[in-house]
Each structure stands twice: as structure tokens, then as C-alpha cells.
Design a protein around this motif. Structure first.
Motif, PDB file in Angstrom:
ATOM      1  N   PRO A  46       1.963   4.183   8.542  1.00 59.67           N
ATOM      2  CA  PRO A  46       1.736   5.133   7.454  1.00 59.67           C
ATOM      3  C   PRO A  46       0.914   6.359   7.857  1.00 59.67           C
ATOM      4  O   PRO A  46       0.101   6.278   8.779  1.00 59.67           O
ATOM      5  CB  PRO A  46       0.966   4.301   6.427  1.00 59.67           C
ATOM      6  N   GLY A  52      -6.412  -2.323  11.075  1.00 57.83           N
ATOM      7  CA  GLY A  52      -5.414  -1.366  10.586  1.00 57.83           C
ATOM      8  C   GLY A  52      -4.032  -1.980  10.485  1.00 57.83           C
ATOM      9  O   GLY A  52      -3.295  -1.728   9.521  1.00 57.83           O
ATOM     10  N   LEU A  59      -3.337  -5.234  10.071  1.00 58.07           N
ATOM     11  CA  LEU A  59      -3.334  -6.202   8.973  1.00 58.07           C
ATOM     12  C   LEU A  59      -3.227  -5.471   7.638  1.00 58.07           C
ATOM     13  O   LEU A  59      -2.395  -5.813   6.789  1.00 58.07           O
ATOM     14  CB  LEU A  59      -4.608  -7.063   9.015  1.00 58.07           C
ATOM     15  N   ASN A  60      -4.058  -4.444   7.468  1.00 59.97           N
ATOM     16  CA  ASN A  60      -4.030  -3.679   6.212  1.00 59.97           C
ATOM     17  C   ASN A  60      -2.661  -3.025   5.998  1.00 59.97           C
ATOM     18  O   ASN A  60      -2.110  -3.033   4.893  1.00 59.97           O
ATOM     19  CB  ASN A  60      -5.132  -2.623   6.234  1.00 59.97           C
ATOM     20  N   THR A  61      -2.110  -2.470   7.072  1.00 62.60           N
ATOM     21  CA  THR A  61      -0.813  -1.794   6.972  1.00 62.60           C
ATOM     22  C   THR A  61       0.290  -2.755   6.543  1.00 62.60           C
ATOM     23  O   THR A  61       1.182  -2.394   5.766  1.00 62.60           O
ATOM     24  CB  THR A  61      -0.439  -1.138   8.316  1.00 62.60           C
ATOM     25  N   PHE A 121       0.123  -5.234   4.524  1.00 67.18           N
ATOM     26  CA  PHE A 121       0.107  -5.398   3.068  1.00 67.18           C
ATOM     27  C   PHE A 121       0.475  -4.091   2.364  1.00 67.18           C
ATOM     28  O   PHE A 121       1.189  -4.100   1.356  1.00 67.18           O
ATOM     29  CB  PHE A 121      -1.258  -5.915   2.617  1.00 67.18           C
ATOM     30  N   GLU A 122      -0.011  -2.987   2.920  1.00 68.78           N
ATOM     31  CA  GLU A 122       0.275  -1.670   2.329  1.00 68.78           C
ATOM     32  C   GLU A 122       1.782  -1.413   2.247  1.00 68.78           C
ATOM     33  O   GLU A 122       2.291  -0.962   1.216  1.00 68.78           O
ATOM     34  CB  GLU A 122      -0.423  -0.611   3.197  1.00 68.78           C
ATOM     35  N   MET A 168       4.220  -3.586   2.280  1.00 66.73           N
ATOM     36  CA  MET A 168       4.905  -4.511   1.359  1.00 66.73           C
ATOM     37  C   MET A 168       4.744  -4.031  -0.085  1.00 66.73           C
ATOM     38  O   MET A 168       5.690  -4.071  -0.866  1.00 66.73           O
ATOM     39  CB  MET A 168       4.383  -5.943   1.543  1.00 66.73           C
ATOM     40  N   TYR A 169       3.546  -3.555  -0.459  1.00 67.83           N
ATOM     41  CA  TYR A 169       3.364  -2.985  -1.806  1.00 67.83           C
ATOM     42  C   TYR A 169       4.253  -1.761  -1.986  1.00 67.83           C
ATOM     43  O   TYR A 169       4.887  -1.585  -3.020  1.00 67.83           O
ATOM     44  CB  TYR A 169       1.910  -2.563  -2.042  1.00 67.83           C
ATOM     45  N   LYS A 170       4.257  -0.889  -0.977  1.00 67.53           N
ATOM     46  CA  LYS A 170       5.042   0.337  -1.073  1.00 67.53           C
ATOM     47  C   LYS A 170       6.520   0.009  -1.282  1.00 67.53           C
ATOM     48  O   LYS A 170       7.213   0.658  -2.068  1.00 67.53           O
ATOM     49  CB  LYS A 170       4.857   1.173   0.209  1.00 67.53           C
ATOM     50  N   MET A 197       7.665  -2.543  -2.790  1.00 60.87           N
ATOM     51  CA  MET A 197       7.856  -3.026  -4.169  1.00 60.87           C
ATOM     52  C   MET A 197       8.055  -1.874  -5.151  1.00 60.87           C
ATOM     53  O   MET A 197       8.730  -2.035  -6.169  1.00 60.87           O
ATOM     54  CB  MET A 197       6.650  -3.863  -4.609  1.00 60.87           C
TER      55      MET A 197
END
Lengths: 298, 298
Positions: free
Chosen positions: A22, A115, A117-119, A121-122, A124-126, A128
Motif C-alpha cells: 500500500p 509492516g 503483518l499490518n498490511t 490485515f489492511e 483484506m479489509y480493503k 471487503m
């Protein structure tokens, strides 16, 4: 319709893995470079391949699962970066090249892992956000993301990593080794399969049988790894090149001996194959995967 | 209906923060203890309080936002644990007590940070499972979780942390300092406000105005911190006790001088207050919060 072989799935991952990074314009360069370095340092992409294949096995389109498959590889890559840190296993090489912290320093390597790990999840939300008009598709993705988070989390992979660190100062036992293998290795493999099945829309029976398959595959993968490590042809498994689990301080072979390890691997392989027997030829991809694992140790 | 003061929100967080720790029976003890140690080592809970207050400001029930507020504090706590690591700032104390790695070692501290970050996302997904019968509620929560992930991620807080590490070896500049403050501190504060607004069901106008408020609050918070650090009454801000941002190598005061810092803080405070002027008395909580920040530096 499932693809014919492992490499077709792997190619999808290799081609698109960096597409999900991202906001690279706003990112500081060393962070981006450090994340990219480990993402592109090779690897068999077992977990994302399993996720894509499971999605198709359930009747879904693997393209719809690509974000989640790549998120899975981001999580796997972060865990390897942090595992290699001086504060953890202090490894200099991984997959035949210097570890992340040997190139970028332990501070940036820690943040690159965070970064990734956070990405995961980020993105996967995006993903959705694209399905806001379909409650069914949202549910599939929330279920998939939740099962990934649990597998990667403190009731899964991270618990296994902690036990692995702790095991160095404890009396080795079968129970401890099983706990480490179940959590450190198998949990994320099981999560990959279940996440793919959720996105593909699997029914409960398929979910149940494939979960048993994946649990046995995950453990078989680790035992085969331990055997190959001793036999010295570890590069076949990717182990000698530092992929996936590194030299365990405690291995199935060192604890129980080679003969018991081979017996255990055969047992796990049989369990995996039997779990999906009802699916006959449709499950060929998954049957082949676990059978090849055993045959490579011979 | 909004609660009357900061402490009522803070109490909700302090009382329920540990309720969201997952699967503790299956967890290895040192991991659980290490995560709990840092979660309960004090802190003003600014970000989760902002999330709860923003939810109520938008007309929602703060109880519905509690999971997300606690997830926010898990993320804040993980970032502090990793920030303090020997590979990063190498700090011995935080909030007046030994840092996580001084008690549990750098390996477990790294994994505890990973565990808190992962848990934050895990509990937000788990919360979404409760709303499977309402597409509207799912959308609110996906929007909230996505804005948190972005704020915490490589286009937000982590980018700021990397720049902070990098700044030690670079010529200090206003642009670099602003980049660090915007990302390392303000990004998560903005995310907290927006996430609360999403869950509370805010309209676009409120979202826009409160975002401007939060951006200015986030920067004001950091500049006030820099001023208090010099004035030696840092404990009021929680800084002397190690909360939130630790001694920055590069601060607004050290770069521009005290007078410019005070002017900047006043400007940011005015911007924040003006952004929410349309809401008159309803915005009293948010107006008070930023005004007290400035008055405490006098």
C-alpha cells in the motif's frame, strides 16, 4: 475447476505479491525496500497456494481469493523476518540470502515485519470494501480473515513461536514438540485451507474433512522437514535454503529417532489422504501434495 | 448522549481491556504475561477514549465500539513495546516501570508486540461475526477497521517510526519533523476518531470536520509534548512517565525554538476548535480536550 498443478498457483502469487503493497509513495524508502526484499527472496508459497487451491476446490474462482492468498504470504514472511532477528534465532541466512536484518538492521527489520503483518490485515479489509453490496460475500471474507487472524495469532503461530523460544531451556518432551508443531507450523496451514474454503463457499462437510486433511498435512510437513534436515537433502524441501521452519532446536527425529519419524510421517500422510477420500479424483491436487511430501523423504 | 468527562471513557477501557485477550488457556504463559504487563502498565488511553467519544458524538452507543477502542489500545501498546526494543530506541523504562524486554527479554517482547497487533485485528473480525444479520452494521465496522489498519500501517504509524529511526542520521528539517509527527503520532489519533465516527454512523460533514479536528489535535499533542518535555513538567502529559512518544531525537522545540513551538501549538489548537465550531455545545468534550492540552503547557 481446479488448476492442474502447484506451479500454476505459485505463479499467480509470484506475479501479484507486490501489487498489494500500500501507499508506496508516502512510504519511507528503507521500509518499502526491506519489506520487498523478504517478499521476493524466494519461497514455495505453500500457504497462499493452499488458499487458492482450496477456494477452487470449493467451487470458487481463485482470482477472488488472491488478496487473501497474498495476505497469507505477507504474514508468513513477517514471521520469518522476526524469527531470524538477533533477539530471536539470530540467523544470518534465509533462503540462501542474507536475512533481512543483516541488510537493513534489526530496527528496520522489526518494523518491516510489523509492516507486513499490518498490511496483510489492511488489504483484506480493503478487499471487503469491494463487496459492500453483497452480505454473503462480506460474510465469506470476514470468516476467512478471522480464521487467518486466529491461525497467525496468540492462540496459533505466535504461541508456537513463544514455545519454541522457551523450549531451549526446558526438558524436551513429545507434548511440547507436538504443541510447537501444531501451533508454529500447522496453524497457519490449516488457516490457509479454511480461508480458501470460506471464500470458495464450501459446505460444512467439506470444511470438516479438509480441516482434518490440513491438520495432518501441517504436521506431516514439519516431520518431513525434520527428516530431510537429517538426510542432508534439505534443499528439496526448501529447508536447507532457509525456507519456512528453520533448524529446530528440538525436532521429531532428535526426540524419537528416524524410524519413529518415518512411521509418524506415514501415519499423518495416510490420515490426510483418508480425510478427503470421499472426493475421489476431485481431490487429486491435495492428495498429490501430501504424498509427494512423503516420497521426497525416501 | 456523550459522557461528561474523559475519565468515564478511560474507566471503560481500563475495566475491559483484558476481556479481549483471546484463548488464554492455549497460550504459553510468558506470552500472556508479557502482553498483560504492558497493557496494564498505565497510560492515558487517549486513542481509545477518542474512539468511544467520537462514536457517541455521532449518535452511537459507545458500548458497541468497545472492542474497537480496546483494539486501538492493543495497537498503541504493541508500538510502544517495539519502539523500546534494544534494536530500536533501547529504553529501560516506560511509564515509570521497566520496559517489556527488560522483564521478559527482547525475544518474548518482540512476540508480545506481534501478538498485540495480531490480536487487535482478530478481535475486530470476531466482533463483526456478531453483526452478520445487518449489512449496515458490517459496513460500519469494516470501514472502522480499515481506517485503523491504514493509520497503524506502512502509510501511517509504521512509516513515521521508520522516519524517526532514519532521522538520527539525517540533517534535521521542518519537513522531516512534520512527516514524523503526522505519521508516528497523528495518524493513529485521526484513525481513532474516524473509526468511532464510522461505528456511530456519522454523516459526511461530521466526518470531514472531525478529521480536520483530529489532524490538528494529533499534531498539537506532539508539539505540547515537546514543550512540556523542555519545561520539565512532563509527567502531566504522561511523557516523563514514558507514555506515548518518548524523548524524540528531533523535537519541534529543538528545531524551531520555544517561541515558535508555542505559536504553533496555539495555531493548531485554534484550527482544531474552529473545525468543530458548527457543533457548538455538543462538541464541548473535544474542544475541552484540545484547549486543556494548550493550557497545560503554560
Amino acid at each position: 475447476m481446479m488448476r492442474e498443478n502447484y506451479d500454476e498457483y505459485k505463479q499467480m502469487i509470484d506475479e501479484h505479491l507486490l501489487d498489494f503493497m500500500p501507499n508506496i509513495n508516502n512510504m519511507s524508502n528503507p521500509l518499502y525496500e526491506s519489506m520487498k526484499y523478504s517478499l521476493t527472496a524466494g519461497g514455495k508459497r505453500l500457504r497462499p497456494v493452499l488458499l487458492l487451491a482450496s477456494c477452487e476446490f470449493a467451487g470458487g474462482d481463485s482470482k477472488d481469493a488472491l488478496t487473501f492468498a497474498c495476505a497469507m504470504e505477507y504474514i508468513q514472511t513477517y514471521s520469518l523476518i522476526h524469527d531470524d532477528l538477533p533477539a530471536m534465532d539470530n540467523d544470518d541466512f534465509r533462503r540462501g540470502v542474507p536475512t533481512n536484518h543483516k541488510i537493513y538492521g534489526a530496527g528496520i527489520a522489526t518494523l518491516a515485519g510489523d509492516g507486513l503483518l499490518n498490511t496483510a490485515f489492511e488489504i483484506m479489509y480493503k478487499n471487503m470494501l469491494l463487496y459492500f453490496d453483497s452480505q454473503l460475500e462480506l460474510k465469506k471474507r470476514i470468516n476467512a480473515a478471522y480464521v487467518i487472524a486466529k491461525g497467525a495469532g496468540v492462540g496459533g503461530m505466535i504461541a508456537g513461536q513463544v514455545s519454541d523460544v522457551e523450549s531451549e531451556s526446558k526438558e524436551p518432551s513429545n507434548e511440547m514438540l507436538e504443541y510447537i508443531h501444531v501451533n508454529k507450523t500447522a496453524a497457519l496451514i490449516v488457516a490457509a485451507v479454511k480461508a480458501g474454503l470460506y471464500i470458495g463457499g464450501a459446505d460444512d462437510a467439506m470444511m470438516e474433512k479438509m480441516t482434518i486433511y490440513a491438520e495432518n498435512l501441517g504436521l506431516a510437513y514439519q516431520v518431513a522437514d525434520d527428516i530431510l534436515d537429517v538426510r542432508g537433502n534439505a534443499e528439496e524441501m526448501g529447508k536447507g535454503t532457509g525456507e519456512d521452519e528453520k533448524n529446530a532446536k528440538l525436532t521429531y527425529v532428535s526426540l524419537c529417532g528416524m524410524e519413529a519419524a518415518e512411521k509418524k510421517l506415514h501415519e499423518l500422510t495416510e490420515n490426510a489422504v483418508n480425510a478427503i477420500a470421499d472426493y475421489y479424483d476431485n481431490a487429486e491436487f491435495f492428495r498429490d501434495l501430501v504424498l509427494k511430501l512423503e516420497s521426497r523423504t525416501k
